[in-house]
Structures are given as C-alpha cells and as structure tokens.
Design an enzyme around this catalytic site. Sequence first.
Site, short mmCIF file in Angstrom:
data_model
loop_
_atom_site.label_atom_id
_atom_site.label_comp_id
_atom_site.label_asym_id
_atom_site.label_seq_id
_atom_site.Cartn_x
_atom_site.Cartn_y
_atom_site.Cartn_z
N ASP A 49 115.76 95.13 0.72
CA ASP A 49 116.68 96.15 0.61
C ASP A 49 116.65 97.37 1.13
O ASP A 49 117.71 98.36 1.81
CB ASP A 49 116.78 96.66 -1.12
CG ASP A 49 117.26 95.34 -1.91
OD1 ASP A 49 117.94 94.30 -1.30
OD2 ASP A 49 117.49 95.58 -3.25
N ASN A 93 122.10 92.19 0.05
CA ASN A 93 122.57 92.26 -1.16
C ASN A 93 121.91 93.44 -1.92
O ASN A 93 121.53 93.20 -3.09
CB ASN A 93 121.93 90.76 -1.83
CG ASN A 93 122.60 90.62 -3.27
OD1 ASN A 93 123.59 91.24 -3.49
ND2 ASN A 93 122.29 89.61 -3.94
N ASP A 313 116.17 94.93 -15.67
CA ASP A 313 115.75 94.15 -14.31
C ASP A 313 114.23 93.67 -14.88
O ASP A 313 113.94 92.52 -14.85
CB ASP A 313 115.18 95.08 -13.22
CG ASP A 313 116.60 95.35 -12.51
OD1 ASP A 313 117.59 95.14 -12.86
OD2 ASP A 313 116.46 96.09 -11.43
N GLU A 341 121.90 89.54 -8.73
CA GLU A 341 121.60 88.74 -7.48
C GLU A 341 122.21 87.18 -7.68
O GLU A 341 122.44 86.34 -6.66
CB GLU A 341 120.11 88.49 -7.26
CG GLU A 341 119.55 89.58 -6.77
CD GLU A 341 119.55 91.16 -7.42
OE1 GLU A 341 120.17 91.24 -8.41
OE2 GLU A 341 118.37 91.93 -7.01
N HIS A 385 114.93 87.17 -6.40
CA HIS A 385 113.64 87.74 -6.27
C HIS A 385 112.91 87.89 -7.68
O HIS A 385 111.80 87.09 -7.81
CB HIS A 385 113.50 88.96 -5.55
CG HIS A 385 114.16 90.05 -6.18
ND1 HIS A 385 113.85 91.33 -6.41
CD2 HIS A 385 115.62 90.18 -6.54
CE1 HIS A 385 114.71 92.18 -6.64
NE2 HIS A 385 116.18 91.29 -6.98
N ARG A 386 113.55 88.42 -8.59
CA ARG A 386 113.14 88.46 -9.96
C ARG A 386 112.99 87.05 -10.73
O ARG A 386 111.98 86.73 -11.47
CB ARG A 386 113.89 89.48 -10.74
CG ARG A 386 114.06 90.76 -10.19
CD ARG A 386 114.23 91.92 -11.47
NE ARG A 386 114.73 93.02 -10.28
CZ ARG A 386 113.80 93.64 -9.69
NH1 ARG A 386 112.37 93.43 -10.11
NH2 ARG A 386 113.98 94.98 -9.21
N LYS A 411 113.20 90.81 -1.17
CA LYS A 411 114.10 91.83 -1.50
C LYS A 411 113.51 93.17 -2.19
O LYS A 411 114.16 93.88 -1.69
CB LYS A 411 115.35 91.27 -2.52
CG LYS A 411 116.45 92.31 -2.73
CD LYS A 411 117.41 91.77 -3.84
CE LYS A 411 118.56 92.32 -3.77
NZ LYS A 411 118.65 93.70 -4.46
O1 S3P Z 1 120.37 102.32 -9.73
C1 S3P Z 1 119.59 101.58 -9.56
O2 S3P Z 1 118.44 101.86 -8.73
C2 S3P Z 1 119.55 100.40 -10.17
C3 S3P Z 1 120.45 99.95 -11.24
C4 S3P Z 1 120.39 98.73 -11.70
O3 S3P Z 1 121.49 98.12 -11.81
P1 S3P Z 1 122.96 98.29 -12.68
O4 S3P Z 1 123.38 99.69 -12.85
O5 S3P Z 1 123.96 97.62 -12.06
O6 S3P Z 1 122.69 97.59 -14.18
C5 S3P Z 1 119.30 97.75 -11.87
O7 S3P Z 1 119.69 96.51 -12.00
C6 S3P Z 1 119.23 97.73 -10.16
O8 S3P Z 1 118.26 96.92 -9.73
C7 S3P Z 1 118.83 98.76 -9.64
C1 PEP Z 2 119.82 94.22 -9.42
C2 PEP Z 2 119.09 94.48 -8.52
O1 PEP Z 2 119.18 94.61 -7.31
P1 PEP Z 2 120.60 95.63 -6.80
O2 PEP Z 2 119.63 96.90 -6.34
O3 PEP Z 2 121.06 95.02 -5.44
O4 PEP Z 2 121.60 95.81 -8.05
C3 PEP Z 2 117.64 94.05 -8.88
O5 PEP Z 2 116.68 94.52 -7.81
O6 PEP Z 2 117.30 93.31 -9.95
#
Ligand code: S3P
Ligand code: PEP
Length: 426
Positions: A49, A93, A313, A341, A385-386, A411
């Site tokens: 990422d 992604n 998460d 994901e 990944h999770r 990721k």
């Molecule tokens: O802002 C961020 O860093 C994130 C927000 C969350 O997503 P959502 O806001 O779509 O739930 C989380 O699931 C993602 O892994 C990271």
């Molecule tokens: C939802 C996730 O990733 P993203 O930042 O791509 O939304 C995650 O890392 O669990």
Amino acid sequence: MESLHLAPIKGVNGEVTLPGSKSLSNRILLLAALAQGNTTVTNLLDSDDIRHMLAALSALGVKVELSDDKTQAVVHGRGGQLDTPDDALFLGNAGTAFRPLTAVLAATSGSFTLTGEPRMEERPIGHLVDALQSLGADIHYSKQRHYPPLVIQGQGLSGGEVSIDGSISSQFLTALLMAAPLFQGDTNISIKGELVSKPYIDITLGVMAKFGVHVEHDNYQRFYVKGGQTYQSPGRIMVEGDASSASYFVAAAAIAGGEITIHGVGSQSVQGDIGFAKVMQQVGADIDWYDTKLVVRKGTLKGVDIDANAIPDAAMTLATVALFAKGKTAIRNIYNWRVKETDRLHAMATELKKLGAEVIEGEDYIEITPVTELNDVAIDTYNDHRIAMCFSLVAVGGWPVTINDPNCTAKTFPTYFDTLSHVSQY
Ligand SMILES: O=C(O)C1=C[C@@H](OP(=O)(O)O)[C@@H](O)[C@H](O)C1
Ligand SMILES: C=C(OP(=O)(O)O)C(=O)O
C-alpha cells in the site's frame, strides 16, 4: 498458488516490534509531498500500500529519498504544486492512496488517471466523487459509474458548502479534509448518513495538525476548513506502530499463553484500532498498558457482543479469537466489511464454517459459536491480508491449518509470518 502449512503452536513468547502504521504512513507521505519544506519520515511502513503511494508521488514529480530498508524517507515537499504524470497512476488496492489522491488531484491542476487492481474497481468511490463534483471538480468514471478507474482534470477548486455521505467509508471524508486546505476558499463539510469508522477521522485531523492545518468540527457532523493554505513540514515525523497489525499478537498471547511484549503502540496511540486491546480485556486477556507498548498474557476467554464500527480492521481478529472463547461472540455494525479487500463478512463466515464453527452471517453482523474440535482445512484468503493473518490464530490455538496465498499479507505486513514464527513455540 503457494500455501503455508502452520503446525499447532504450544505457546508464544517474546518481543514484537510493529511495523509502522499503514494509515499514518500514507497520510504523512501525501501531506509531506504537498508541504512546504522537506520532511524526514521515520518508521515508515514498507508494504504494497505504501509502495503504491510512493510510486504515485514519484510520478507526480515528488522527490523521495528512501533508506535501504525503506523505513526512512526524506520527502521533498512541492508546496502544493504537482506534475502531470505521463501514465495512469496505478494504486493497487490501497484505499489510503486512492481516495486521498482523488481529492487532492481534483484540487490541483493537471490531467490524471487513477487505476487499481481488479478489486479496486469493485470498491465504491461514488460518495467522494459526488462531493467533489458538487464543488465543481471535473472527474469521470472510465468504466463503471461510482467505481474506479477515474479520469480527473484538475483545475483547482474554490470550496464552499459540501455534504458527503459517510455511511460506507470514512476514507471519503478523510480525502475531502486533506484536500480542502488547498481549495481557494473556505469549506464547510456536512455529513450525510451515519459516519462510519470515526477514529480514522481523528488520525486524519491529527496528521493535518502536524502539518500546520487545524480543522474545527461539531461532533463529527460538520467540519470547517480554511482555504488557501499550504501544508508546512514539521521537519521530522515518526510513524507509530500499526495498531491493526498489533491485533494478531494481542490475540495470540491471549489465546496461547506465554507473554508477548508488543512495541510500537500503547495507551498513547492515536489509532482507533488500539481499542481492540480493550475489547480483548473484556474477552479475558491479561494486558499491561504502557505509553508505547503492550504486554499481553493469556486469560480465560469468553465470547463478547460488541459494536465494532469504530475498529473495522482489528475486529476481524475477534472473529478468529471467537474460536477459542467460551460461548458466542457477536460482532455488529460492520456492514462495510463487505466493500473492503473482499466481502469480508461473507469470506470470514465461509472460512470459519470450514473449520467447523457455527456461524450466522447477518447483513451487517457475524455471530460465531465455537466447537471443541477444528477441522484441518486450507483457508482461502481472497487476496485479503487480514484473512491470512486472522486465520494464523488457528495454529496459535493448537490446531493445524493451511493458509492459501500467504503472501497477500504484503498489503500491510509483508513479514507477518516470520514475526509470528519468531514468537511461536512448537
Ligand atoms: O483511513 C484509513 O486509514 C482507513 C480507514 C478504514 O476504512 P473505512 O473508513 O473505509 O472503514 C480502514 O478499514 C482502512 O484500513 C484504513
Ligand atoms: C480496509 C483495508 O484497506 P484499505 O486501506 O485499502 O481500505 C485494510 O487494510 O484492512
């Protein structure tokens, strides 16, 4: 496809130093790129990422000097000016790259195409694009309406009143907030629907403040951002450890016994996912809290019934902890697991059932009732990944398990399985 067989683990013991937070790494890199002045970033996460964000910044003309191990970066801030890249920006992604870049590029000048992996083309972005278009942004969907890829003609935005739907992802509001200081005028943002994943907004506001931009809000319903600002480099900034990545080790120590010291997050963490450790205390884990570390030991685990909207998460980890807790575990208010994901609600339910657990998959919740013996199965990970990391806990709980495509942890945590084996006793 490669698979990893994990033998039953007898106990866990030792020290884990967490890699840097994904959420903080990508926010800091983007704001450092937009800032006036150079920023030295330490404890940066080295994962897919972050690589996607770094590659995009490089294509946008931002100079970043990375250390050999890629955990330190000197970002040469462009003071808000970015180049038009020759090619499309491929963002894999990575939601934390795709969403903020969409808003920021719409607010600068130039032509940009943003693409990603096939799954990214199934992850909705309409709520963000609607909000930006209502402010005058020129953004087109090149395939399906409301989904990536996007074509953006950046022309600068003047700000004003805007409402944004917060019911599917907080990342859309994060993106708008990060871009709003670059708008010519002030912006008043109001939230439509219930804002999900709220603690991530605190991460956003905290990082913006480090770069000299302060945002006021009324209880997360209205946000006021002054326009015509330039982010200012803080000089040096350290990324704290990843609290979502911590969840697997908090769970491992709680399930298996022994003691794990987790360095990088603690009571001072700015990440909402630190709340998982509090949930694990309710479940029965024995945890000592320090400012930037946790010491976790086994407890008598019992199922809990929680609203996990604030920790989407880390809450996935609770779904596999449930296999080793007494009674039923219910994880509620997690509809947006379905747009990450993979459809995580369905995938977690499917794989937990393969192990033999009794599972109810609701539209926005999951209930798991454990069984006394688990089936020896190969877990499909859906390029998530999770899912790979969560199901490694089956071995921690004393049962053999095979993880298909273990490299999907790249990721956010490429070294996950090495780190787990380092604290495992067989
Ligand atoms: O802002 C961020 O860093 C994130 C927000 C969350 O997503 P959502 O806001 O779509 O739930 C989380 O699931 C993602 O892994 C990271
Ligand atoms: C939802 C996730 O990733 P993203 O930042 O791509 O939304 C995650 O890392 O669990």
